[in-house]
Enzyme design. Structure first.
Site, short mmCIF file in Angstrom:
data_model
loop_
_atom_site.label_atom_id
_atom_site.label_comp_id
_atom_site.label_asym_id
_atom_site.label_seq_id
_atom_site.Cartn_x
_atom_site.Cartn_y
_atom_site.Cartn_z
N GLN A 91 32.67 45.43 46.94
CA GLN A 91 33.54 46.06 46.26
C GLN A 91 34.72 45.31 46.06
OE1 GLN A 91 33.49 50.49 48.01
NE2 GLN A 91 32.69 49.24 49.59
N HIS A 109 32.84 46.22 41.63
CA HIS A 109 34.53 46.71 41.26
C HIS A 109 35.21 45.38 40.51
CE1 HIS A 109 34.43 49.98 44.46
NE2 HIS A 109 33.79 50.47 43.54
N CYS A 120 38.26 44.89 22.93
CA CYS A 120 37.06 44.27 22.44
C CYS A 120 36.03 44.17 23.44
CB CYS A 120 36.92 43.31 21.42
SG CYS A 120 37.51 41.63 22.45
N CYS A 139 39.45 38.80 19.83
CA CYS A 139 39.57 39.81 18.76
C CYS A 139 40.80 39.64 18.17
CB CYS A 139 39.10 41.32 19.11
SG CYS A 139 40.62 41.88 20.19
N GLY A 176 32.78 46.56 56.43
CA GLY A 176 34.20 46.65 56.45
C GLY A 176 34.48 47.51 55.08
#
Ligand code: BJW
Length: 232
Positions: A91, A109, A120, A139, A176
């Site tokens: 994470q 994450h 985009c 873009c 953790g």
């Protein structure tokens, strides 16, 4: 030698705490200083992009020069030396697993050292500050550059691959993490559902501690290397 064939490891902020990075929900953690609704939602970015970018610019700077610790290194050794499969799902948005040598890794994450164009979807490695003036290389629009991190209300990355691994694992280790943020907090139930052995390694019992078959509490740099030694 370990009896397990397919191991899934889930890690959270507690793994990087002893490298000097703040956790979120401990006393004095990131969410004690910032409101989630102000800095970690797509709505916050739409409302006040400068504030959100500043929050992540500061986090990126504080992660510079940080080194992996004995717990990251033990997990890299597990991947290297375990005769079966090991998938590490983190994470954490820091690069400390890679730094320690873990290769089969999912950043569910996202990653602080990448930028994502909200217009985009283009992604690119990025180590500098982000600003609303920055133009997307793909873009060519300005104003959409954000850190490539998953905010509340957004879909975490590589969920199908994670679900496949959880559906086939015989050992699930959670390290953790407070077990408060879904879908990661639900992985232990998926692993239990297919009969995998489940272990929590954390400083203290997490929200979901009672869901695990085994729990070891203490500092990650002490309990993770010891647990990996025993597994190998
Ligand atoms: C140590 C230690 C040491 C300390 N050694 N240990 C109502 C009910 C259920 C769900 C929801 C709900 N309302 C909304 C939701 C969904 C929401 C959610 O879960 N909200 C909850 C708060 C209720 N989730 C989402 O929105 C997610 N997306 C989503 O669900 O999409 C839909 C979907 C549905 C079904 C399937 C798939 C998808 C997205 C969540 C995004 C989270 N983003 C953040 C920010 C990322 C970028 C950034 O870093 O800024 O991710 S929030 C923050 O929390 C960050 C972390 O990755 C995440 C988890 O935190 P973590 O790692 O557990 O840290 P802490 O601080 O909480 O815990 C640290 C632990 O370490 C503690 O226990 C310490 O004791 C321990 N420790 N030192 C060992 N030395």
């Amino acid at each position: 030698m370990s009896a397990y064939k397919r191991i899934v490891v889930l890690t959270g902020a507690g793994l990087s705490a002893e490298s000097g990075l703040s956790t979120f929900r401990d006393k004095g953690g990131i969410w004690a200083k910032h409101r989630i609704e102000d800095v970690a939602t797509p709505e916050a970015f739409a409302r006040d992009p400068d504030k959100v970018l500043e929050f992540y610019n500061t986090r990126r700077k504080s992660a510079a020069g940080v080194k992996s610790n004995a717990a990251h290194e033990a997990l890299a050794r597990l991947e290297k030396e375990h005769p079966g499969e090991v998938l590490t799902v983190t994470q954490n948005i820091d690069p400390l697993h890679e730094m320690a040598g873990t290769r089969r890794l999912i950043h569910m994450h996202g990653e602080i050292l990448k930028k994502l164009c909200a217009h985009c979807g283009a992604k690119e490695a990025w180590e500098n500050d982000l600003s609303t003036e920055l133009v997307c290389h793909s873009c060519k629009k300005a104003g959409g550059m954000r850190p490539d991190v998953v905010w509340f209300g957004e879909m975490p990355y590589q969920m199908e691959e994670i679900a496949r691994a959880l559906g086939a694992c015989d050992l699930f280790i959670s390290i953790g993490t407070s077990g408060t943020v879904y879908p990661a907090a639900g992985f232990v139930m998926d692993a239990r559902g297919i009969g995998a052995h489940t272990v929590e390694l954390n400083l203290e019992p997490s929200e979901g501690a009672t869901l695990f078959a085994q729990a070891i509490h203490g500092k990650a740099t002490e309990i993770v290397p010891a647990f990996v030694d025993e597994l190998l």
